[in-house]
Design an enzyme around this catalytic site. Structure first.
Site, PDB file in Angstrom:
ATOM      1  N   GLU A 286     -42.785 -14.175  68.730  1.00  0.00           N
ATOM      2  CA  GLU A 286     -43.133 -13.331  67.870  1.00  0.00           C
ATOM      3  C   GLU A 286     -41.930 -12.806  67.340  1.00  0.00           C
ATOM      4  OE1 GLU A 286     -46.829 -11.345  69.643  1.00  0.00           O
ATOM      5  OE2 GLU A 286     -45.105  -9.689  69.841  1.00  0.00           O
ATOM      6  N   HIS A 307     -46.682 -36.299  82.665  1.00  0.00           N
ATOM      7  CA  HIS A 307     -47.807 -36.985  82.407  1.00  0.00           C
ATOM      8  C   HIS A 307     -48.727 -36.512  81.375  1.00  0.00           C
ATOM      9  CE1 HIS A 307     -46.541 -39.072  86.190  1.00  0.00           C
ATOM     10  NE2 HIS A 307     -45.795 -38.154  86.271  1.00  0.00           N
ATOM     11  N   LYS A 421     -56.552  -9.120  63.671  1.00  0.00           N
ATOM     12  CA  LYS A 421     -57.389  -7.962  64.403  1.00  0.00           C
ATOM     13  C   LYS A 421     -57.937  -7.305  63.262  1.00  0.00           C
ATOM     14  CE  LYS A 421     -53.510  -6.429  67.423  1.00  0.00           C
ATOM     15  NZ  LYS A 421     -52.439  -5.450  67.558  1.00  0.00           N
TER      16      LYS A 421
END
Ligand code: PA5
Length: 433
Positions: A286, A307, A421
């Protein structure tokens, strides 16, 4: 002090490259500490760690003692910077299964408000059935949708169980000192509150009540955490050369990025580090991912992810570098047993400590990845304890600020987070969208 070892990046950059960048790192560090860069109204986190226990810390500890005494479960409601730090801290020191065997006196801790999943909500409701619980609601803005929805429902549950006055004694609000819906609610309802300083952004707030209250409820010694952070503040802001691991990490990762290494994989060898990796991922992602720039941060856990992502790391596109996190061996050892039949062929390891096996896996992986063309930075953290964790939080925050200024971005805003948003609010029919 955290040791940053760059002996496994030399194949990809040279000493003259590194020396050439030293002044740039110095300038970025100065910009940060002198407050002359973009986002300089969000530098409060730089001075959060203090030498002596503050009044706020005493209140946090008193609230934690109360919660520990009267709750089977403590629910922490928050998202992003208001969630990842406390969860990272608790899991790092107490493991992912820290809730096993806990109850009143040492409550279980669950996190809510970081998802909109109905399944997760139903699970939490089932968990809380018949249990005494308290909650912390953490939101700097006080308006974030995910925690607001969870909090509304949990508050309703508390009020049904304990009545309004009883519920009010079990709600702790951690928010801005003056602004926002949560502050207003807390004032009206008389909940105990703690402050997120306006000058400390969400992802830089773990050393405030955001992190400290849940840590204290978990039984972590927050004075030791702050001690480690305080010593980090003094030491990592004092050293002005590549002797400073902050400089080395910030400088090397930026050089690697300029050489086409666009993804940083943080690999730890402790399952308990997973959420710490998540906290680091948010901090750097961020802070740096903007203006079309940024190193993409990915966190993995070895050997498990050898793995899954091991193949990609070994032979995929060579645009990655790794940062490996190592801790000292644990005090309590485990030993591989001997088996009379030896059908699994493991007797060659009988009597060897598990940590020795882990160390060989680490060395083998390091050599393989370096051979495969992946530059590897190693961070030797030392002993894993409360104090070290405080040091690590401050260390990474400082590294992030310096590194982002080197990259030429504002480390303290997150304008891109608003896009989803706005769309979501429009779809939901929120007034004004
Ligand atoms: O780092 C940040 O600023 C964000 O991740 C916020 O912490 C997150 O969006 C939650 O915001 P708030 O604490 O206002 O609810």
């Amino acid at each position: 002090m955290i040791k940053v070892d760059i002996s496994n990046v030399w194949g990809q950059l040279s000493l003259p490259d590194l020396l050439a960048v030293e002044q740039e790192v110095a300038q970025a560090h100065r910009t940060l500490t002198e407050g002359t860069g973009a986002g300089n109204d969000f530098l409060g986190w730089l001075d959060l760690p203090v030498e002596k226990e503050t009044e706020e810390m005493k209140r946090i500890q008193a609230a934690a003692n109360q919660i520990r005494a009267n709750s089977d479960v403590f629910v922490v409601v928050g998202i992003g910077g208001s969630y990842l730090g406390p969860r990272a801290a608790i899991e790092l020191l107490q493991g992912c299964n820290h809730n096993i065997g806990k109850g009143k006196g040492n409550p279980q801790i669950y996190f809510a408000g970081n998802t909109l999943s109905t399944r997760a909500w139903n699970e939490l409701q089932r968990l809380l059935e018949g249990k005494d619980f308290s909650l912390a609601v953490i939101s700097k803005s006080g308006t974030t949708t995910e925690p607001a929805i969870a909090f509304r429902a949990l508050k309703w549950m508390l009020e049904r169980k304990y009545g309004t006055a009883g519920a009010a004694k079990r709600i702790y609000a951690i928010t801005d000192p003056a602004k926002g819906a949560l502050r207003q609610m807390a004032t009206e309802e008389g909940w105990e509150t703690f402050v997120i300083p306006p000058a400390a952004g969400g992802r830089y707030s773990v050393l405030t009540a955001v992190g400290l209250l849940p840590m204290a409820v978990a039984g972590i010694d927050i004075r030791q955490v702050m001690k480690g952070a305080y010593e980090a503040k003094v030491e990592y802001n004092r050293l002005r050369s590549f002797e400073n691991p902050v400089w080395l990490y910030a400088g090397v990762r930026n050089l690697l990025y300029r050489n086409g290494k666009k993804t940083e994989i943080m690999a730890s060898w402790e399952p308990g580090y997973k959420m710490m990796g998540g906290w680091w991922q948010q901090l750097f992602g961020e802070s740096e991912g903007k203006d079309g720039k940024g190193i993409f941060p990915v966190s993995v856990e070895f050997t498990a992810d050898l793995h899954s992502l091991g193949q990609m790391i070994q032979q995929g596109e060579r645009n990655i570098f790794e940062t490996m996190i190592r801790f000292d061996a644990p005090e309590q050892v485990a030993v591989v047993g001997s088996d009379a039949k030896n059908l699994d062929g493991l007797n060659y390891l009988a009597g060897k400590q598990l940590d020795f096996v882990d160390e060989q896996a680490y060395l083998g992986t390091l050599a393989a990845h370096v051979d495969g063309g992946v530059p590897v930075i190693t961070m030797d953290m030392g002993a894993l304890n409360d104090e070290k964790m405080g040091e690590m939080f401050y260390f990474f925050e400082l590294c992030c600020g310096v590194s982002a200024y080197m990259l030429g971005v504002n480390p303290f805003n997150q304008p891109g987070v608003e896009f989803y948003k706005k769309n979501m609010f429009q779809l939901l029919g929120k007034p004004g969208y």
